[in-house]
Design an enzyme around this catalytic site. Structure first.
Site, PDB file in Angstrom:
ATOM      1  N   GLU B 211       0.849  -1.189   0.000  1.00 25.77           N
ATOM      2  CA  GLU B 211       0.000   0.000   0.000  1.00 25.77           C
ATOM      3  C   GLU B 211       0.885   1.239   0.000  1.00 25.77           C
ATOM      4  OE1 GLU B 211      -2.286  -0.709   3.560  1.00 25.77           O
ATOM      5  OE2 GLU B 211      -0.898   0.401   4.813  1.00 25.77           O
ATOM      6  N   HIS B 250      -4.866   3.304   8.108  1.00 25.57           N
ATOM      7  CA  HIS B 250      -3.612   2.717   8.575  1.00 25.57           C
ATOM      8  C   HIS B 250      -2.657   3.847   8.927  1.00 25.57           C
ATOM      9  CE1 HIS B 250      -3.422  -1.569   6.699  1.00 25.57           C
ATOM     10  NE2 HIS B 250      -4.180  -1.514   7.764  1.00 25.57           N
TER      11      HIS B 250
END
Lengths: 374, 292
Positions: B211, B250
């Site tokens: 990511e 996150h």
């Protein structure tokens, strides 16, 4: 979270960094306290983003009356969803030179990194792009800490001499203290001014604190952070919400899957309106509140729900969807992909209110794409 | 074989009397994991799901010396202490599920673990599963029903489930699936896990789920470019549409200082001939091309 400028300055000043004389104003009546300062002053709206001057959020005031007008103009104004609650009034500083200094986490080396540059006052990313050689990098081992000789080395590279070099040690040490004691992810002074009379002074400050550490910093308030009203509201329910600029509402579980869902919307030629992660083990309530946010958002034309339940239970999600629809009357189409733990129960709950579910995110997105025009 | 966890894994659950701890101890037992003991200070002498609970990690190890792995469900503000306790008691693999651990805490205990030769997975991760052998984590049992040639390393929990599920549906089993966590500071990174897969005879193909944020994928690409990874690697990276400077849930998913962007990661992979899927399901198609 990013702290407002004045709060960051307060923390650094506590450890010995000089800042311009000033005062914080929360209501137009507060300006009387400015009498102790030397006019002209600069009124700086406390908003947590760059480019304030260009947005007209900073201005010079010459009298108390001016200051009161500035306070009236700024306070309560909403910029990018962020309401201005405080204005910082500061005395002007006679600047000879503008420097840059920051401390951040070094993810790659699992330590800290100090960055410094003689090119202060402008966007450091621009400096990094155009003239990377003008950025001084100092790695700091978390276990060994920051030593004075390292700071003196940086001061020398910045061309600081005599008392300014001594002051620089104080500044760097204060930054390191704030960085480690306040669980900061970034402590930045930009510009760090070398004044005409040879002092170092922090003119603008950016401090980012790790949200997860807030339990041990009772003196840090979310009121002084960059959260918008909506983000603050979402946090109450354990939701992670970030507003984006598009028109397809997104709700998913897990940061990775939520980002992947945004990317999928884009892949189909549409624009995501938000990032909304209901997190692991979302309850009926949090799903309900999250979906209500999207259904009442006028920008949103249709909603895509993408759930792969691990800890999260599909029946809880389904219940949340149904109760949101009971509370908000809407014609917005909702496309739901439901997979994982308690999938069958979840699908049944949705089927009872006539909601269809899809097997994959692609199928749900395809249906959404057909239902709306760009 | 498999990496990190296998039939010989004997697990200690720290924080076993909490909600998450006791529920997932149960799920792990159902999966067939050898859960040997639990620890919760002050609750020694109890049992949870038939598993004995001890006050300290040392107590547990004295009674059951062949425990070799610990999984941590202890709440964030006390989690760091539990990690040090496990390391100091001599456990060599510590898997930290707890989310929201302060980054500075994680940085300190991760560096401590390196000095002590301990492997940490996480924090804020779904754990590790070697299908049909052992699961030390919170990954849903029903997805991991087939062992096979694909090793997965991932920064995201739900995306791990998504991609494993599609692989299993397509009849492709997994050797080991490792969720390393999405925080900025984690114990074991993508590159380290890929190196383990390279050494593992059971793993034939590697899937990397990345990511935005950080430079882990770029460093992996560089290493692949040096020719030291001989097994085919397929990647997926989430966050293509995330705006820079904004944190996407996150703690690690943020593009800052111009580093860690989607483009830089994709470019790094493409330069070393690692195909990057546009969607999670496309990973299966890309893997199939190699398996054929």
């Amino acid at each position: 979270m990013r702290l407002l400028e004045y709060k960051g300055k307060e923390l650094l000043n506590k450890y010995g960094v000089k800042i311009p004389r000033g005062a914080i104003v929360k209501s137009p009546e507060d300006v009387q306290t400015l009498k102790a300062l030397k006019f002209p002053l600069f009124a700086k709206s406390q908003v947590p983003f760059a480019g304030r001057a260009k947005m007209g959020l900073v201005r010079r005031v010459d009298t108390i009356k001016d200051a009161e007008n500035a306070a009236r103009d700024y306070l309560g104004k909403v910029i990018q969803d962020y309401p201005i609650r405080k204005v910082l009034f500061e005395e002007g500083v006679n600047v000879a030179k503008e420097l840059y200094i920051s401390i951040t986490l070094d993810r790659e080396n699992r330590g800290y990194l100090m960055l410094a540059s003689t090119e202060g006052g402008i966007d450091i990313e621009e400096v990094a792009k155009k003239s990377p050689e003008k950025i001084i990098r100092l790695y700091i081992d978390d276990y060994e800490g920051l030593r004075d000789y390292m700071i003196r080395g940086v001061a020398q590279k910045l061309g600081l001499e005599g008392s300014a070099a001594q002051d620089f040690v104080t500044v760097a040490r204060a930054m390191y203290k704030v960085f480690t004691e306040y669980d900061a992810e970034l402590v930045e002074i930009n510009p760090l001014a070398l004044t005409a009379d040879g002092q170092l002074m922090a003119l603008d400050v950016k401090v980012m604190i790790d949200d997860n550490s807030l339990f041990r910093h009772p003196d840090i308030s979310v009121e002084d952070s960059d959260y918008t009203m909506e983000e603050l509201e979402a946090r109450k329910y354990g939701l992670h919400y970030v507003e984006l600029t598009g028109y397809v509402g997104i709700m998913a579980n897990g940061a990775g899957l939520t980002m992947a869902t945004m990317d999928l919307v884009k892949e189909f030629g549409h624009e995501p309106a938000d990032f909304l992660d209901v997190g692991g083990g979302a309850s009926e309530d949090s799903v309900k509140e999250g979906l209500k946010m999207l259904l009442t958002d006028d920008r949103i034309k249709a909603v895509l729900v993408n759930i792969f339940g691990g800890i999260t239970r599909c029946d809880e999600v389904a219940k949340g969807v149904v109760s949101a629809l009971n509370e908000v009357k809407t014609n917005k189409p909702i496309f739901i992909r439901l997979k994982g733990t308690n999938e069958e129960e979840g699908k049944k709950i949705l089927a009872e209110v006539g909601l269809k579910t899809y097997e994959t995110a692609e199928e749900a997105m395809e249906a959404l794409s057909k239902a709306i025009t760009r | 074989m498999a990496i990190l966890v296998n039939e010989n894994t004997k697990v200690l659950v720290q924080g076993i009397t909490g909600n998450e701890g006791s529920r997932h101890a149960q799920y792990m037992l159902q999966y067939g994991t050898k859960v040997a003991a639990g620890v919760t200070p002050g609750k020694g002498g109890q049992t949870v799901q038939g598993v004995p609970v001890f006050d300290t990690v040392e107590d547990a190890l004295r009674k059951i010396p062949d425990i070799n792995t610990s999984i941590i469900f202890v709440p964030a503000r006390f989690a760091a202490d539990s990690v040090y306790e496990a390391i100091d008691a001599g456990i060599k693999l510590v898997i930290i599920i707890t989310e929201h651990i302060p980054i500075h805490d994680a940085l300190r205990f991760v560096n401590y673990s390196k000095r002590k030769g301990v492997t940490i997975i996480g924090p804020n991760c779904p754990g590790v599963v070697s299908p049909l052998k052992s699961k030390v984590g919170i990954l849903p049992n029903h997805i991991y029903t087939r062992s096979g040639p694909v090793g997965i390393v991932s920064r995201s929990g739900t995306l791990t489930y998504e991609i494993s599920y599609h692989l299993t549906q397509a009849g492709i089993g997994q050797s080991t699936v490792v969720g390393i966590g999405g925080d900025p500071i984690i114990g074991t990174d993508t590159l380290e896990v890929v190196k383990m897969f390279e050494e593992d005879p059971e793993t034939k193909y590697i899937v990397v789920i990345g990511e935005i944020g950080g430079t882990m994928e770029e460093r992996l690409a560089k290493y692949i470019g040096s020719g030291k990874i001989t097994k085919p690697v397929v990647a997926y990276i989430s966050g293509r549409t995330a705006p820079p400077g904004k944190r996407m849930g996150h703690a690690g998913a943020i593009v800052s200082m111009g580093m860690g962007s989607y483009e830089s990661k994709v470019k790094a992979f493409q330069e070393v001939n690692v195909p990057v899927a546009r969607t999670p399901t496309e990973v299966v198609k890309l893997i199939k091309q190699y398996i054929r």
